[in-house]
Design a protein around this motif. Sequence first.
Motif, PDB file in Angstrom:
ATOM      1  N   ALA B  35      32.316  34.081  17.375  1.00  0.00           N
ATOM      2  CA  ALA B  35      31.272  34.040  16.340  1.00  0.00           C
ATOM      3  C   ALA B  35      31.197  35.376  15.593  1.00  0.00           C
ATOM      4  O   ALA B  35      31.025  35.411  14.369  1.00  0.00           O
ATOM      5  CB  ALA B  35      29.922  33.717  16.972  1.00  0.00           C
ATOM      6  N   ALA B  36      31.357  36.470  16.334  1.00  0.00           N
ATOM      7  CA  ALA B  36      31.317  37.796  15.699  1.00  0.00           C
ATOM      8  C   ALA B  36      32.522  37.972  14.769  1.00  0.00           C
ATOM      9  O   ALA B  36      32.395  38.546  13.683  1.00  0.00           O
ATOM     10  CB  ALA B  36      31.314  38.888  16.776  1.00  0.00           C
ATOM     11  N   TYR B  37      33.674  37.465  15.210  1.00  0.00           N
ATOM     12  CA  TYR B  37      34.875  37.528  14.362  1.00  0.00           C
ATOM     13  C   TYR B  37      34.633  36.735  13.076  1.00  0.00           C
ATOM     14  O   TYR B  37      34.944  37.213  11.979  1.00  0.00           O
ATOM     15  CB  TYR B  37      36.080  36.972  15.129  1.00  0.00           C
ATOM     16  CG  TYR B  37      37.308  36.786  14.288  1.00  0.00           C
ATOM     17  CD1 TYR B  37      38.177  37.852  14.044  1.00  0.00           C
ATOM     18  CD2 TYR B  37      37.606  35.551  13.715  1.00  0.00           C
ATOM     19  CE1 TYR B  37      39.306  37.688  13.258  1.00  0.00           C
ATOM     20  CE2 TYR B  37      38.731  35.380  12.931  1.00  0.00           C
ATOM     21  CZ  TYR B  37      39.577  36.448  12.700  1.00  0.00           C
ATOM     22  OH  TYR B  37      40.690  36.269  11.916  1.00  0.00           O
ATOM     23  N   ASP B  38      34.091  35.540  13.220  1.00  0.00           N
ATOM     24  CA  ASP B  38      33.801  34.712  12.038  1.00  0.00           C
ATOM     25  C   ASP B  38      32.807  35.422  11.115  1.00  0.00           C
ATOM     26  O   ASP B  38      32.924  35.356   9.892  1.00  0.00           O
ATOM     27  CB  ASP B  38      33.237  33.349  12.460  1.00  0.00           C
ATOM     28  CG  ASP B  38      34.278  32.482  13.150  1.00  0.00           C
ATOM     29  OD1 ASP B  38      35.484  32.756  12.964  1.00  0.00           O
ATOM     30  OD2 ASP B  38      33.897  31.554  13.880  1.00  0.00           O
ATOM     31  N   HIS B  39      31.833  36.101  11.714  1.00  0.00           N
ATOM     32  CA  HIS B  39      30.823  36.814  10.926  1.00  0.00           C
ATOM     33  C   HIS B  39      31.453  37.959  10.127  1.00  0.00           C
ATOM     34  O   HIS B  39      31.139  38.155   8.950  1.00  0.00           O
ATOM     35  CB  HIS B  39      29.743  37.371  11.859  1.00  0.00           C
ATOM     36  CG  HIS B  39      28.707  38.196  11.167  1.00  0.00           C
ATOM     37  ND1 HIS B  39      27.701  37.638  10.407  1.00  0.00           N
ATOM     38  CD2 HIS B  39      28.526  39.546  11.112  1.00  0.00           C
ATOM     39  CE1 HIS B  39      26.951  38.613   9.915  1.00  0.00           C
ATOM     40  NE2 HIS B  39      27.428  39.780  10.325  1.00  0.00           N
ATOM     41  N   LEU B  40      32.373  38.688  10.766  1.00  0.00           N
ATOM     42  CA  LEU B  40      33.006  39.830  10.090  1.00  0.00           C
ATOM     43  C   LEU B  40      34.117  39.386   9.136  1.00  0.00           C
ATOM     44  O   LEU B  40      34.470  40.126   8.211  1.00  0.00           O
ATOM     45  CB  LEU B  40      33.580  40.807  11.116  1.00  0.00           C
ATOM     46  CG  LEU B  40      32.556  41.568  11.964  1.00  0.00           C
ATOM     47  CD1 LEU B  40      33.242  42.333  13.090  1.00  0.00           C
ATOM     48  CD2 LEU B  40      31.769  42.545  11.088  1.00  0.00           C
ATOM     49  N   SER B  41      34.661  38.181   9.358  1.00  0.00           N
ATOM     50  CA  SER B  41      35.707  37.588   8.502  1.00  0.00           C
ATOM     51  C   SER B  41      36.846  38.554   8.185  1.00  0.00           C
ATOM     52  O   SER B  41      37.186  38.762   7.018  1.00  0.00           O
ATOM     53  CB  SER B  41      35.094  37.095   7.185  1.00  0.00           C
ATOM     54  OG  SER B  41      34.070  36.199   7.433  1.00  0.00           O
ATOM     55  N   PRO B  42      37.472  39.154   9.198  1.00  0.00           N
ATOM     56  CA  PRO B  42      38.552  40.098   8.875  1.00  0.00           C
ATOM     57  C   PRO B  42      39.902  39.444   8.560  1.00  0.00           C
ATOM     58  O   PRO B  42      40.836  40.129   8.181  1.00  0.00           O
ATOM     59  CB  PRO B  42      38.660  40.932  10.151  1.00  0.00           C
ATOM     60  CG  PRO B  42      38.178  40.042  11.242  1.00  0.00           C
ATOM     61  CD  PRO B  42      37.220  39.068  10.639  1.00  0.00           C
ATOM     62  N   GLU B  43      40.007  38.109   8.708  1.00  0.00           N
ATOM     63  CA  GLU B  43      41.260  37.389   8.437  1.00  0.00           C
ATOM     64  C   GLU B  43      42.428  38.035   9.197  1.00  0.00           C
ATOM     65  O   GLU B  43      43.357  38.589   8.603  1.00  0.00           O
ATOM     66  CB  GLU B  43      41.546  37.327   6.933  1.00  0.00           C
ATOM     67  CG  GLU B  43      40.524  36.465   6.202  1.00  0.00           C
ATOM     68  CD  GLU B  43      40.857  36.285   4.742  1.00  0.00           C
ATOM     69  OE1 GLU B  43      41.983  36.621   4.332  1.00  0.00           O
ATOM     70  OE2 GLU B  43      39.969  35.811   4.016  1.00  0.00           O
ATOM     71  N   TYR B  44      42.361  37.994  10.496  1.00  0.00           N
ATOM     72  CA  TYR B  44      43.373  38.585  11.367  1.00  0.00           C
ATOM     73  C   TYR B  44      43.580  37.613  12.534  1.00  0.00           C
ATOM     74  O   TYR B  44      43.032  37.817  13.622  1.00  0.00           O
ATOM     75  CB  TYR B  44      42.873  39.949  11.852  1.00  0.00           C
ATOM     76  CG  TYR B  44      43.926  40.848  12.441  1.00  0.00           C
ATOM     77  CD1 TYR B  44      44.878  41.466  11.639  1.00  0.00           C
ATOM     78  CD2 TYR B  44      43.970  41.095  13.812  1.00  0.00           C
ATOM     79  CE1 TYR B  44      45.834  42.310  12.182  1.00  0.00           C
ATOM     80  CE2 TYR B  44      44.919  41.943  14.364  1.00  0.00           C
ATOM     81  CZ  TYR B  44      45.850  42.543  13.543  1.00  0.00           C
ATOM     82  OH  TYR B  44      46.791  43.386  14.087  1.00  0.00           O
ATOM     83  N   PRO B  45      44.354  36.536  12.292  1.00  0.00           N
ATOM     84  CA  PRO B  45      44.467  35.454  13.288  1.00  0.00           C
ATOM     85  C   PRO B  45      44.906  35.912  14.673  1.00  0.00           C
ATOM     86  O   PRO B  45      44.632  35.235  15.662  1.00  0.00           O
ATOM     87  CB  PRO B  45      45.520  34.521  12.670  1.00  0.00           C
ATOM     88  CG  PRO B  45      45.454  34.789  11.219  1.00  0.00           C
ATOM     89  CD  PRO B  45      45.112  36.237  11.071  1.00  0.00           C
ATOM     90  N   LYS B  46      45.585  37.055  14.760  1.00  0.00           N
ATOM     91  CA  LYS B  46      46.017  37.517  16.075  1.00  0.00           C
ATOM     92  C   LYS B  46      44.823  37.768  17.008  1.00  0.00           C
ATOM     93  O   LYS B  46      44.982  37.819  18.232  1.00  0.00           O
ATOM     94  CB  LYS B  46      46.847  38.804  15.933  1.00  0.00           C
ATOM     95  CG  LYS B  46      47.723  39.057  17.131  1.00  0.00           C
ATOM     96  CD  LYS B  46      48.433  40.379  17.085  1.00  0.00           C
ATOM     97  CE  LYS B  46      49.137  40.598  18.421  1.00  0.00           C
ATOM     98  NZ  LYS B  46      49.521  41.990  18.594  1.00  0.00           N
TER      99      LYS B  46
END
Lengths: 85, 199
Positions: B35-46
């Motif tokens: 959820a935090a990744y989605d919130h920050l949206s860094p577009e880094y699938p790794k």
Amino acid sequence: MEQLMADLKKQIIEALNLKHLKPENIGDDQPLFGDGLGLDSIDALELIVLLQQNYKVKIENPQDGPTIFHSVKSIAEYIRANQTA
Amino acid sequence: MFISGTSKIRKQAIYHQGTLAFEDTSVSLDDFLTAAYDHLSPEYPKFYKMDRLAKLGFLATEMLLRELPIKQYAPESVSLVLSNAHASLDTDVRYHEAAKTSSSPALFVYTLPNIVSGEICIRHKIKGENTFFVSSSFDAGLHEAYVNQVMQQPSVQACIAGWIDVMDSHHDVFLYLIEKEKRGLALPHTAEELTKLYR
């Protein structure tokens, strides 16, 4: 063959943690490595494990890896050709 | 040399410069990280392939550098000094369990604590010296002494340092950016200041 490729796409997403992708995002002929899906050498090892565990298929010659793992279609063809009934 | 900024992750909440930036305590730690990744949206699938330690380090660094980019520095002039208490034990245990039934190369590669350093370096194109200490708790004195020594090298312009620890659902992350030029918080890099910021 179509069902096998559909199953492979789901299994690849699960095994390689490609949670940003859905099966329909992976083309049958789309290259899995390099500029295609961007998989790396660790992913290749995971694919080898996936084939052994799910299909009892081994890669006998490591040099065949790039050809076998080129795409979902090439993996499916290898499974069909090497899976014992 | 000055502390330019900080980020923290505790109890499934992310703080930037001491201010709450994202929180979700209603889900598991793994779901919180996603959820935090989605919130920050860094577009880094790794990110999805990383273990918890690497995910925590990745998210804390994203937050730390969001308003303090380090692109102006040569890759070789940025260093990384990290520490924690549990090394990679969280993933070691999972790998040990998984290995009983099958092998997982993707899990195995995270059975070292300094892999998180590598993930941060790859993401932010950092090629400077990096070090990972393991100690029972955050040692502000060690960080002051060691990071100051690193920063005294003429070639080093900035350093990301701090504490990234995880074991099961317990997690504790405190990162800071130290630079030779004054920017952001511009606080002195002393054990006393680090102790205050870590709290």
